[in-house]
Scaffold this motif. Structure first.
Motif, mmCIF file in Angstrom:
data_model
loop_
_atom_site.group_PDB
_atom_site.id
_atom_site.type_symbol
_atom_site.label_atom_id
_atom_site.label_comp_id
_atom_site.label_asym_id
_atom_site.label_seq_id
_atom_site.Cartn_x
_atom_site.Cartn_y
_atom_site.Cartn_z
ATOM 1 N N ALA A 48 0.867 -1.153 -0.075
ATOM 2 C CA ALA A 48 -0.102 -0.034 -0.083
ATOM 3 C C ALA A 48 0.746 1.128 -0.018
ATOM 4 O O ALA A 48 0.478 2.376 -0.639
ATOM 5 N N VAL A 49 1.903 1.362 0.719
ATOM 6 C CA VAL A 49 2.628 2.420 0.851
ATOM 7 C C VAL A 49 3.563 2.786 -0.363
ATOM 8 O O VAL A 49 3.567 3.706 -0.703
ATOM 9 N N ALA A 50 4.033 1.649 -1.126
ATOM 10 C CA ALA A 50 4.649 1.619 -2.329
ATOM 11 C C ALA A 50 3.987 1.921 -3.546
ATOM 12 O O ALA A 50 4.467 2.749 -4.502
ATOM 13 N N LEU A 51 2.434 1.360 -3.591
ATOM 14 C CA LEU A 51 1.889 1.645 -4.675
ATOM 15 C C LEU A 51 0.567 2.496 -4.765
ATOM 16 O O LEU A 51 0.077 2.606 -5.769
ATOM 17 N N SER A 52 0.260 3.167 -3.602
ATOM 18 C CA SER A 52 -0.690 3.904 -3.536
ATOM 19 C C SER A 52 -0.621 4.923 -4.518
ATOM 20 O O SER A 52 -1.641 5.481 -5.125
ATOM 21 N N PRO A 53 0.396 5.609 -4.612
ATOM 22 C CA PRO A 53 0.680 6.749 -5.557
ATOM 23 C C PRO A 53 0.309 6.601 -6.937
ATOM 24 O O PRO A 53 -0.407 7.333 -7.866
ATOM 25 N N PHE A 54 0.644 5.149 -7.470
ATOM 26 C CA PHE A 54 0.475 4.914 -8.942
ATOM 27 C C PHE A 54 -1.176 4.447 -9.022
ATOM 28 O O PHE A 54 -1.759 5.060 -10.181
ATOM 29 N N GLU A 55 -1.829 4.085 -8.171
ATOM 30 C CA GLU A 55 -3.269 3.707 -8.160
ATOM 31 C C GLU A 55 -3.855 5.253 -8.205
ATOM 32 O O GLU A 55 -4.972 5.347 -8.834
ATOM 33 N N ARG A 56 -3.449 6.122 -7.486
ATOM 34 C CA ARG A 56 -4.112 7.564 -7.365
ATOM 35 C C ARG A 56 -3.847 8.147 -8.859
ATOM 36 O O ARG A 56 -5.094 8.842 -9.480
ATOM 37 N N VAL A 57 -2.844 8.142 -9.431
ATOM 38 C CA VAL A 57 -2.880 8.757 -10.900
ATOM 39 C C VAL A 57 -3.596 8.156 -11.830
ATOM 40 O O VAL A 57 -4.246 8.574 -12.753
ATOM 41 N N TYR A 60 -0.442 12.338 -4.013
ATOM 42 C CA TYR A 60 -0.253 11.109 -4.132
ATOM 43 C C TYR A 60 -0.923 10.054 -3.188
ATOM 44 O O TYR A 60 -1.234 9.078 -3.587
ATOM 45 N N TYR A 61 -1.124 10.531 -2.121
ATOM 46 C CA TYR A 61 -1.509 9.537 -1.186
ATOM 47 C C TYR A 61 -3.190 9.830 -0.630
ATOM 48 O O TYR A 61 -3.600 9.545 0.367
ATOM 49 N N GLU A 119 0.145 19.047 -11.409
ATOM 50 C CA GLU A 119 -0.777 19.339 -10.429
ATOM 51 C C GLU A 119 -0.301 19.028 -9.108
ATOM 52 O O GLU A 119 -0.527 19.822 -8.177
ATOM 53 N N PHE A 120 -0.243 17.839 -8.707
ATOM 54 C CA PHE A 120 0.150 17.501 -7.587
ATOM 55 C C PHE A 120 1.506 18.139 -6.790
ATOM 56 O O PHE A 120 1.540 18.496 -5.823
ATOM 57 N N ASN A 121 2.435 18.371 -7.712
ATOM 58 C CA ASN A 121 3.808 18.865 -7.595
ATOM 59 C C ASN A 121 3.681 20.347 -7.117
ATOM 60 O O ASN A 121 4.485 20.925 -6.613
ATOM 61 N N SER A 122 2.503 20.913 -7.487
ATOM 62 C CA SER A 122 2.195 22.312 -7.214
ATOM 63 C C SER A 122 1.792 22.674 -5.720
ATOM 64 O O SER A 122 1.752 23.936 -5.262
#
Length: 307
Positions: free
Chosen positions: A129-138, A174-175, A160-163
């Protein structure tokens, strides 16, 4: 051939666990095969997943979801596939490798009790979950047809996220939806690994070809696990489809919104469940069977070298 009919999964498992810690074992090959099998399964089942996602977001029938994708055109049919391809490839390396490492830590030589398998599965799901949650979010933002104009590519979403500020990048970027992802992945892994081997060993005792118990065990176990946790899957999809600072609902508000928009009916929460069965059967069945095949083949090579 004959001696393998007596719980071959347990016998092979105990032999591999008993190997000296310093020796190279089948773990490295399991990482590679897990990556390949998850990559192939994700590519083949992605159209099914996308239809399921539209049902989860819009609570529409299968025919309506397919019609919506058809009207959007073939150029958008595989839109959003890159994040799941990458995440599922990483998932293949983490799922079996991390679980096995944790199981060896909890019980180095076996036998592995239900408690050992449950604990190792739970912890491996947390890591996943910690490693892959950002990929699922995108991925979920990309698959939402309502956001195609504003976010036409993965890069536009990352921009957008990095802003956001540091905390915003994590909590709103990401999370987003991390807690239901954590619950879903940890419980899913614990359930899958707790009952995969017992089902497989029980079928192996019937004298079936060695690939059949692995295929059936992975398919049945993965399907049941997904169906049990399906409400969390719907909640995650809805939470992660939101983007931006304004009107970002909390976890409780998101859960209430999903329940209310589904007419407060469990049946509507499970809309798309039939396709989840198909996708889970193919994905987990293939992954389990290929992993089992690799484990057997690798161990056979080692026995030949030692003879």
């Amino acid at each position: 051939m004959g001696e393998q009919n007596h719980s071959p999964g347990k016998e092979l498992q105990h032999r591999t666990r008993a190997e000296a810690p310093g020796k190279e074992s089948w773990h490295s090959q399991a990482y590679a095969l897990g990556a390949v099998s998850n990559f192939v399964s994700t590519f083949l089942t992605f159209p099914i997943y996308k239809v399921v996602f539209r049902q989860q977001i819009h609570a529409m029938a299968v025919s309506e979801a397919v019609r919506q994708l058809w009207h959007e055109g073939p150029q958008y049919f595989y839109r959003g596939i890159y994040p799941p391809l990458l995440s599922k490839t990483l998932q293949g390396t983490l799922l079996f490798g991390t679980y096995d490492s944790l199981l060896c830590f909890l019980s180095p030589v076996g036998p592995h009790t239900l408690g050992h398998r449950w604990a190792a599965g739970l912890m491996s799901g947390m890591v996943e979950a910690v490693a892959l949650s950002p990929f699922e979010r995108v991925q979920n933002v990309l698959q939402d047809g309502r956001k195609q104009a504003r976010f036409p590519s993965t890069f536009s979403i990352l921009k957008e996220f990095n802003s956001y500020g540091l905390w915003g990048r994590l909590s709103l970027g990401y999370y987003r939806g991390f807690w239901p992802v954590l619950a879903r992945n940890s419980l899913g892994s614990a359930l899958y690994f707790s009952f995969k081997d017992p089902i497989q060993d029980g079928l192996a005792e019937q004298g079936l070809p060695h690939w059949v118990p692995a295929l059936v065990s992975g398919s049945v176990n993965g399907t049941i696990t997904c169906l049990v946790l399906y409400p969390l899957i719907v909640l995650v999809a809805n939470m992660q489809s939101h983007i931006g600072w304004q009107n970002m609902p909390s976890l409780w508000a998101s859960a209430q919104d999903v329940w209310n928009t589904r007419g407060r009916k469990l049946l509507l929460i499970y809309r798309g469940g039939s396709l989840v069965i198909l996708r889970s059967s193919v994905t987990w069945g293939l992954t389990t069977a290929i992993h089992d095949f690799l484990q057997r083949k690798s161990h056979s090579r080692k026995e030949l070298k030692t003879d």
